[in-house]
Scaffold this motif. Structure first.
Motif, PDB file in Angstrom:
ATOM      1  N   PHE A  50     -52.369 -19.422 -27.698  1.00 28.90           N
ATOM      2  CA  PHE A  50     -51.222 -20.323 -27.809  1.00 28.90           C
ATOM      3  C   PHE A  50     -49.917 -19.593 -27.514  1.00 28.90           C
ATOM      4  O   PHE A  50     -49.079 -20.048 -26.726  1.00 28.90           O
ATOM      5  CB  PHE A  50     -51.173 -20.942 -29.215  1.00 28.90           C
ATOM      6  N   LEU A  51     -49.733 -18.426 -28.135  1.00 34.38           N
ATOM      7  CA  LEU A  51     -48.507 -17.659 -27.935  1.00 34.38           C
ATOM      8  C   LEU A  51     -48.395 -17.144 -26.501  1.00 34.38           C
ATOM      9  O   LEU A  51     -47.286 -17.053 -25.946  1.00 34.38           O
ATOM     10  CB  LEU A  51     -48.452 -16.488 -28.919  1.00 34.38           C
ATOM     11  N   GLY A  52     -49.533 -16.799 -25.899  1.00 25.84           N
ATOM     12  CA  GLY A  52     -49.517 -16.339 -24.509  1.00 25.84           C
ATOM     13  C   GLY A  52     -49.035 -17.422 -23.566  1.00 25.84           C
ATOM     14  O   GLY A  52     -48.233 -17.166 -22.660  1.00 25.84           O
ATOM     15  N   LEU A  53     -49.495 -18.642 -23.780  1.00 23.79           N
ATOM     16  CA  LEU A  53     -49.036 -19.767 -22.959  1.00 23.79           C
ATOM     17  C   LEU A  53     -47.549 -20.011 -23.173  1.00 23.79           C
ATOM     18  O   LEU A  53     -46.800 -20.250 -22.219  1.00 23.79           O
ATOM     19  CB  LEU A  53     -49.829 -21.028 -23.311  1.00 23.79           C
ATOM     20  N   ALA A  54     -47.103 -19.920 -24.440  1.00 21.83           N
ATOM     21  CA  ALA A  54     -45.675 -20.091 -24.736  1.00 21.83           C
ATOM     22  C   ALA A  54     -44.855 -19.007 -24.051  1.00 21.83           C
ATOM     23  O   ALA A  54     -43.794 -19.285 -23.464  1.00 21.83           O
ATOM     24  CB  ALA A  54     -45.450 -20.055 -26.246  1.00 21.83           C
ATOM     25  N   ALA A  55     -45.343 -17.763 -24.091  1.00 16.05           N
ATOM     26  CA  ALA A  55     -44.627 -16.644 -23.475  1.00 16.05           C
ATOM     27  C   ALA A  55     -44.465 -16.862 -21.982  1.00 16.05           C
ATOM     28  O   ALA A  55     -43.383 -16.674 -21.413  1.00 16.05           O
ATOM     29  CB  ALA A  55     -45.373 -15.338 -23.748  1.00 16.05           C
ATOM     30  N   PHE A  56     -45.545 -17.244 -21.339  1.00 14.51           N
ATOM     31  CA  PHE A  56     -45.524 -17.439 -19.891  1.00 14.51           C
ATOM     32  C   PHE A  56     -44.617 -18.602 -19.503  1.00 14.51           C
ATOM     33  O   PHE A  56     -43.838 -18.518 -18.551  1.00 14.51           O
ATOM     34  CB  PHE A  56     -46.949 -17.693 -19.398  1.00 14.51           C
ATOM     35  N   SER A  57     -44.680 -19.691 -20.263  1.00 11.37           N
ATOM     36  CA  SER A  57     -43.863 -20.874 -19.979  1.00 11.37           C
ATOM     37  C   SER A  57     -42.379 -20.591 -20.187  1.00 11.37           C
ATOM     38  O   SER A  57     -41.535 -20.983 -19.375  1.00 11.37           O
ATOM     39  CB  SER A  57     -44.306 -22.049 -20.867  1.00 11.37           C
ATOM     40  N   VAL A  58     -42.055 -19.903 -21.280  1.00  8.92           N
ATOM     41  CA  VAL A  58     -40.656 -19.579 -21.563  1.00  8.92           C
ATOM     42  C   VAL A  58     -40.113 -18.611 -20.515  1.00  8.92           C
ATOM     43  O   VAL A  58     -38.964 -18.756 -20.061  1.00  8.92           O
ATOM     44  CB  VAL A  58     -40.504 -18.984 -22.984  1.00  8.92           C
ATOM     45  N   GLY A  59     -40.914 -17.634 -20.101  1.00  6.11           N
ATOM     46  CA  GLY A  59     -40.486 -16.705 -19.057  1.00  6.11           C
ATOM     47  C   GLY A  59     -40.182 -17.424 -17.757  1.00  6.11           C
ATOM     48  O   GLY A  59     -39.177 -17.134 -17.092  1.00  6.11           O
ATOM     49  N   THR A  60     -41.045 -18.369 -17.391  1.00  8.35           N
ATOM     50  CA  THR A  60     -40.802 -19.179 -16.188  1.00  8.35           C
ATOM     51  C   THR A  60     -39.516 -19.981 -16.329  1.00  8.35           C
ATOM     52  O   THR A  60     -38.685 -20.025 -15.415  1.00  8.35           O
ATOM     53  CB  THR A  60     -41.986 -20.139 -15.943  1.00  8.35           C
ATOM     54  N   ALA A  61     -39.340 -20.613 -17.494  1.00  9.43           N
ATOM     55  CA  ALA A  61     -38.168 -21.460 -17.725  1.00  9.43           C
ATOM     56  C   ALA A  61     -36.872 -20.658 -17.697  1.00  9.43           C
ATOM     57  O   ALA A  61     -35.887 -21.081 -17.069  1.00  9.43           O
ATOM     58  CB  ALA A  61     -38.313 -22.182 -19.064  1.00  9.43           C
ATOM     59  N   THR A  62     -36.847 -19.492 -18.349  1.00  5.40           N
ATOM     60  CA  THR A  62     -35.613 -18.706 -18.375  1.00  5.40           C
ATOM     61  C   THR A  62     -35.273 -18.153 -16.992  1.00  5.40           C
ATOM     62  O   THR A  62     -34.090 -18.049 -16.636  1.00  5.40           O
ATOM     63  CB  THR A  62     -35.698 -17.558 -19.398  1.00  5.40           C
ATOM     64  N   GLY A  63     -36.292 -17.823 -16.210  1.00  6.20           N
ATOM     65  CA  GLY A  63     -36.040 -17.387 -14.837  1.00  6.20           C
ATOM     66  C   GLY A  63     -35.389 -18.484 -14.020  1.00  6.20           C
ATOM     67  O   GLY A  63     -34.427 -18.250 -13.269  1.00  6.20           O
ATOM     68  N   LEU A 114     -32.879 -11.984 -11.968  1.00  6.17           N
ATOM     69  CA  LEU A 114     -33.867 -13.050 -12.175  1.00  6.17           C
ATOM     70  C   LEU A 114     -35.150 -12.482 -12.770  1.00  6.17           C
ATOM     71  O   LEU A 114     -35.773 -13.098 -13.641  1.00  6.17           O
ATOM     72  CB  LEU A 114     -34.162 -13.757 -10.849  1.00  6.17           C
ATOM     73  N   GLY A 115     -35.554 -11.301 -12.285  1.00  2.00           N
ATOM     74  CA  GLY A 115     -36.731 -10.649 -12.858  1.00  2.00           C
ATOM     75  C   GLY A 115     -36.515 -10.287 -14.308  1.00  2.00           C
ATOM     76  O   GLY A 115     -37.424 -10.404 -15.140  1.00  2.00           O
ATOM     77  N   ALA A 116     -35.302  -9.850 -14.635  1.00  4.47           N
ATOM     78  CA  ALA A 116     -34.983  -9.507 -16.023  1.00  4.47           C
ATOM     79  C   ALA A 116     -34.950 -10.749 -16.900  1.00  4.47           C
ATOM     80  O   ALA A 116     -35.443 -10.735 -18.041  1.00  4.47           O
ATOM     81  CB  ALA A 116     -33.635  -8.788 -16.078  1.00  4.47           C
ATOM     82  N   ALA A 117     -34.377 -11.846 -16.384  1.00  2.00           N
ATOM     83  CA  ALA A 117     -34.274 -13.090 -17.168  1.00  2.00           C
ATOM     84  C   ALA A 117     -35.657 -13.628 -17.522  1.00  2.00           C
ATOM     85  O   ALA A 117     -35.871 -14.150 -18.629  1.00  2.00           O
ATOM     86  CB  ALA A 117     -33.485 -14.136 -16.384  1.00  2.00           C
ATOM     87  N   ALA A 118     -36.601 -13.480 -16.598  1.00  2.00           N
ATOM     88  CA  ALA A 118     -37.951 -14.005 -16.841  1.00  2.00           C
ATOM     89  C   ALA A 118     -38.682 -13.232 -17.930  1.00  2.00           C
ATOM     90  O   ALA A 118     -39.693 -13.716 -18.465  1.00  2.00           O
ATOM     91  CB  ALA A 118     -38.760 -13.983 -15.545  1.00  2.00           C
ATOM     92  N   GLN A 119     -38.192 -12.030 -18.270  1.00  2.00           N
ATOM     93  CA  GLN A 119     -38.826 -11.249 -19.341  1.00  2.00           C
ATOM     94  C   GLN A 119     -38.436 -11.760 -20.725  1.00  2.00           C
ATOM     95  O   GLN A 119     -38.955 -11.271 -21.733  1.00  2.00           O
ATOM     96  CB  GLN A 119     -38.462  -9.770 -19.212  1.00  2.00           C
ATOM     97  N   PHE A 120     -37.530 -12.742 -20.778  1.00  2.00           N
ATOM     98  CA  PHE A 120     -37.134 -13.290 -22.072  1.00  2.00           C
ATOM     99  C   PHE A 120     -38.329 -13.887 -22.807  1.00  2.00           C
ATOM    100  O   PHE A 120     -38.370 -13.903 -24.044  1.00  2.00           O
ATOM    101  CB  PHE A 120     -36.053 -14.361 -21.889  1.00  2.00           C
ATOM    102  N   GLY A 121     -39.323 -14.357 -22.047  1.00  2.00           N
ATOM    103  CA  GLY A 121     -40.522 -14.911 -22.666  1.00  2.00           C
ATOM    104  C   GLY A 121     -41.225 -13.898 -23.548  1.00  2.00           C
ATOM    105  O   GLY A 121     -41.840 -14.261 -24.561  1.00  2.00           O
TER     106      GLY A 121
END
Length: 396
Positions: free
Chosen positions: A309-322, A127-134
């Motif tokens: 903008f990209l930082g918010l996208a990164a954080f949101s995508v990381g949360t979503a992939t986790g 799960l920790g690894a998946a969240a790094q997808f962001g």
């Protein structure tokens, strides 16, 4: 007498407060009172830290550093010239510039972190690894913006921006200091701002991607972890990770050394110093010097807006992939794993785990997900350090 007063006034910051600064915004050159704008932004951050309680231990020194560097003629970040010394913050900043402060922060984090939940449930490492997808999603996004001609990002800059997705401030600062030090101010502000906004950003994503039935899942108590396991963990992780990815040595090595202090049980004074006094001392030096990099020219430009903008996208995508990987584990475990714990895979420790606990109890008051969420949460710390090492290997 009048001439003396005039000279005195010309030498004050007040006389220069409204001086116009030429700034580049979306291809246009505009003249704005940059110092005054940055002072207002710094005061806004101070308000959020003090009044709203958003990461005050970090946001107060960062915001005050931003305030100090934008007060005209203070010269706190001036470089030394000849026999003339540089400004106070210039010398303090060398700890950030040379990559010293972030690994020390990792040492302190390790001394205060219990890896027991991760050891008890090794699957949470996934799960920790998946969240790094962001991180990697945002890296590609920055490259696409560059190739499309919207913003000029180099590979090193794209890597530094992408690491914001790990929601790990020290890692973001360490990587940026190595690859794109000129972006340190805006990246630090973005990383720590989004960490502070975890309780606001994550819950809507968690609700959108899970069903009420999934959110109600009550997980079984974790098995006890022996002292031997806890002592061996930092040693084994250090050897394996650093042999696999030598560029991660500074962060992983310091994180695991701090944890070994804690788990060995034979150096309580080192553990106490690292997890308390040293942590706060380094946080002050790191925060105020990072804020001091946020002058008007460095902060008020197109790149900074895109970084936010990209930082918010990164954080949101990381949360979503986790969370999505948590849903996969929910299915494969026969409904025994609550997918909400996947949101804690971003390494905002322990804030993300607390958000998971709070959201889980909304739907099942008897639910206690905190310790289960701490597994992917601390795995995210390791994951973000490994991701930083990977990016550093390719772009340094």
């Amino acid at each position: 007498m009048f001439e003396l007063i005039k000279q005195f006034w010309a030498g004050t910051g007040f006389a220069n407060l409204f001086t116009l600064t030429q700034l580049e915004l979306f291809g246009f050159n505009v003249n704005l009172p940059g110092n005054l704008i940055m002072i207002c932004i710094a005061c806004t951050f101070l308000y959020l830290a003090i009044k709203k309680g958003y990461e005050p231990y970090l946001l107060i020194p960062i915001a005050f550093g931003m305030l100090l560097v934008n007060l005209p003629l203070a010269g706190l970040m001036d470089h030394p010239v000849g026999d003339q010394n540089g400004g106070l913050l210039y010398y303090l900043y060398q700890g950030t510039n040379l990559g010293i402060y972030p690994p020390l922060i990792f040492l302190c984090i390790g001394a205060g972190t219990d890896f027991g939940p991760l050891i008890a449930n090794p699957r949470s490492l996934l799960l920790g690894a998946a969240a790094q997808f962001g991180i990697f999603f945002t890296f590609l996004g920055a490259i696409i913006l560059n190739t499309s001609g919207i913003v000029d990002f180099s590979g090193a800059e794209a890597a530094s921006i992408a690491i914001i997705g790990g929601a790990d401030g020290p890692t973001a600062l360490y990587l940026t200091s190595k690859l794109a030090p000129h972006l340190l101010g805006p990246i630090a502000i973005a990383a720590y701002s989004y960490m502070a906004l975890v309780p606001i950003i994550q819950p809507p994503i968690m609700k959108a991607l899970t069903t009420e039935e999934e959110r109600k899942v009550k997980m079984q108590q974790l098995r006890p972890v022996s002292k031997t396991e806890k002592i061996l963990f930092p040693i084994v992780v250090s050897i394996f990770t650093i042999l696999l990815l030598p560029s991660s040595a500074a962060l992983i090595g310091m994180l695991m050394l701090g944890n070994l202090f804690k788990e060995s049980g034979v150096v309580p004074k080192l553990t106490e110093t690292a997890s308390n006094s040293l942590l706060y001392i380094v946080t002050i030096a790191l925060g105020i010097t990072v804020g001091a990099k946020a002058n008007a020219v460095a902060f008020l430009n197109t790149k900074t807006l895109m970084i936010l903008f990209l930082g918010l996208a990164a954080f949101s995508v990381g949360t979503a992939t986790g969370i999505l990987f948590g849903k996969i584990m929910y299915k494969t475990s026969g409904g025994k794993i609550n997918p909400l714990i996947g949101a804690a895979g971003v390494s905002a420790v322990p804030m993300a785990a607390r958000v998971v606990q709070k959201e889980g109890q909304k739907y099942n008051p008897s639910n206690f997900l905190l310790m289960h969420a701490m597994g992917p949460n601390v795995a995210g710390v390791i994951g973000s350090a490994v991701a930083a090492g990977l990016l550093l290997m390719f772009f340094s």
